[in-house]
Design an enzyme around this catalytic site. Structure first.
Site, PDB file in Angstrom:
ATOM      1  N   ASP A  97       0.928  -0.878   0.467  1.00 26.38           N
ATOM      2  CA  ASP A  97      -0.135   0.317   0.019  1.00 26.38           C
ATOM      3  C   ASP A  97       0.619   0.856   0.073  1.00 26.38           C
ATOM      4  OD1 ASP A  97      -1.576  -2.051   0.113  1.00 26.38           O
ATOM      5  OD2 ASP A  97      -3.187  -1.271   1.687  1.00 26.38           O
ATOM      6  N   LYS A 160      -6.796   3.794  -3.646  1.00 24.16           N
ATOM      7  CA  LYS A 160      -7.305   3.557  -2.204  1.00 24.16           C
ATOM      8  C   LYS A 160      -7.007   5.101  -1.647  1.00 24.16           C
ATOM      9  CE  LYS A 160      -5.442   2.102   2.819  1.00 24.16           C
ATOM     10  NZ  LYS A 160      -4.139   1.194   2.698  1.00 24.16           N
ATOM     11  N   LYS A 196     -10.447   0.086  -2.508  1.00 24.78           N
ATOM     12  CA  LYS A 196     -10.284  -0.204  -0.870  1.00 24.78           C
ATOM     13  C   LYS A 196     -10.507   1.639  -0.239  1.00 24.78           C
ATOM     14  CE  LYS A 196      -7.145  -0.971   2.650  1.00 24.78           C
ATOM     15  NZ  LYS A 196      -5.838  -1.461   2.715  1.00 24.78           N
TER      16      LYS A 196
END
Length: 238
Positions: A97, A160, A196
């Site tokens: 991430d 995300k 996400k």
């Protein structure tokens, strides 16, 4: 379904091996009184705890995600960000991430942002890359749409919303804009990209609202933890 989509997260300066081990146990045993509950999709930790999490989860199918690239600020040099990413992968991370350089984006240096994501994706190889925008710092929905397109074109496997470190984090309007960007990118390229929302989603009721929006925008193909995750630390409890 929501439980199976959670990336159970601890990203604190005071994290310890003990805390990470405790979270990994929780990830695999959400509530043993209820038979047949799924485990979460992944745990998300700092690179220094990837090895600890990997060891704790070795007998499960739960993935280990690691934040990287000078999370949460992203304020570092590209060589340092690449070393950060490679360290996490060398320790066994299944997913990375990364955070984008919001300062570069906000000064319209879009090529820099694209090149950085592409470089991290290349370093990841087959490891899936989630790209964090920190939408609370991007000010406008137009910016969210633009950065979504840049990230997907640069090779992001997931986009995300947030680090969870600033407010506002995930919101429904921002998530909808990102889902629509994924949809339009899919129509043009045929490549599925995951989504996400992270930070601030703490109740089961709000998670269901996100799933309704996901299904209405992208359809049933995205209704699995391969393509949709919740970044959360307290959602599982609710």
């Amino acid at each position: 379904l929501v439980l199976s989509m959670i990336d159970l997260t601890t990203l604190e300066g005071k994290d310890t091996s003990g805390k990470v081990n405790q979270m990994c146990y929780k990830a695999a045993h959400l509530h043993d009184v209820y038979q047949g509950l799924p485990s979460v999709a992944a745990v998300c930790v700092y690179p220094t705890f990837v090895k600890t999490a990997k060891q704790a989860l070795k007998s499960t199918s739960i993935k280990v995600a690691s934040v990287a690239t000078a999370f949460p600020s992203g304020q570092s040099t590209r060589p340092v960000k690449l070393l950060d990413t490679k360290f996490a992968i060398d320790n066994g991370a299944d997913e990375i991430d990364m955070v984008i350089s919001r300062g570069e984006f906000l000064t319209n240096n879009y090529q820099f942002v694209f090149d950085e994501i592409a470089a991290i994706k290349e370093a990841c190889g087959k490891v899936r890359l989630k790209v964090i925008f920190e939408t609370g710092e991007l000010s406008t929905l137009d910016n969210v749409r633009k950065v979504s397109e840049i990230a997907m074109q640069a090779g992001a496997d997931f986009i995300k919303t947030s680090t969870g470190k600033i407010s506002p984090a995930a919101t429904m309007p921002v998530t909808l804009v990102m889902l629509e960007a994924i949809r339009d990118y899919y129509y043009v390229t045929g490549r599925m990209v995951g989504m996400k929302p992270a930070g601030g989603i703490s109740t089961a009721k709000s998670a269901l609202q996100y799933l309704v929006m996901l299904r209405e925008t992208l359809g049933n193909a995205w209704l699995s933890n391969e393509w949709f995750r919740f970044g959360a630390s307290s959602l599982a409890n609710d």
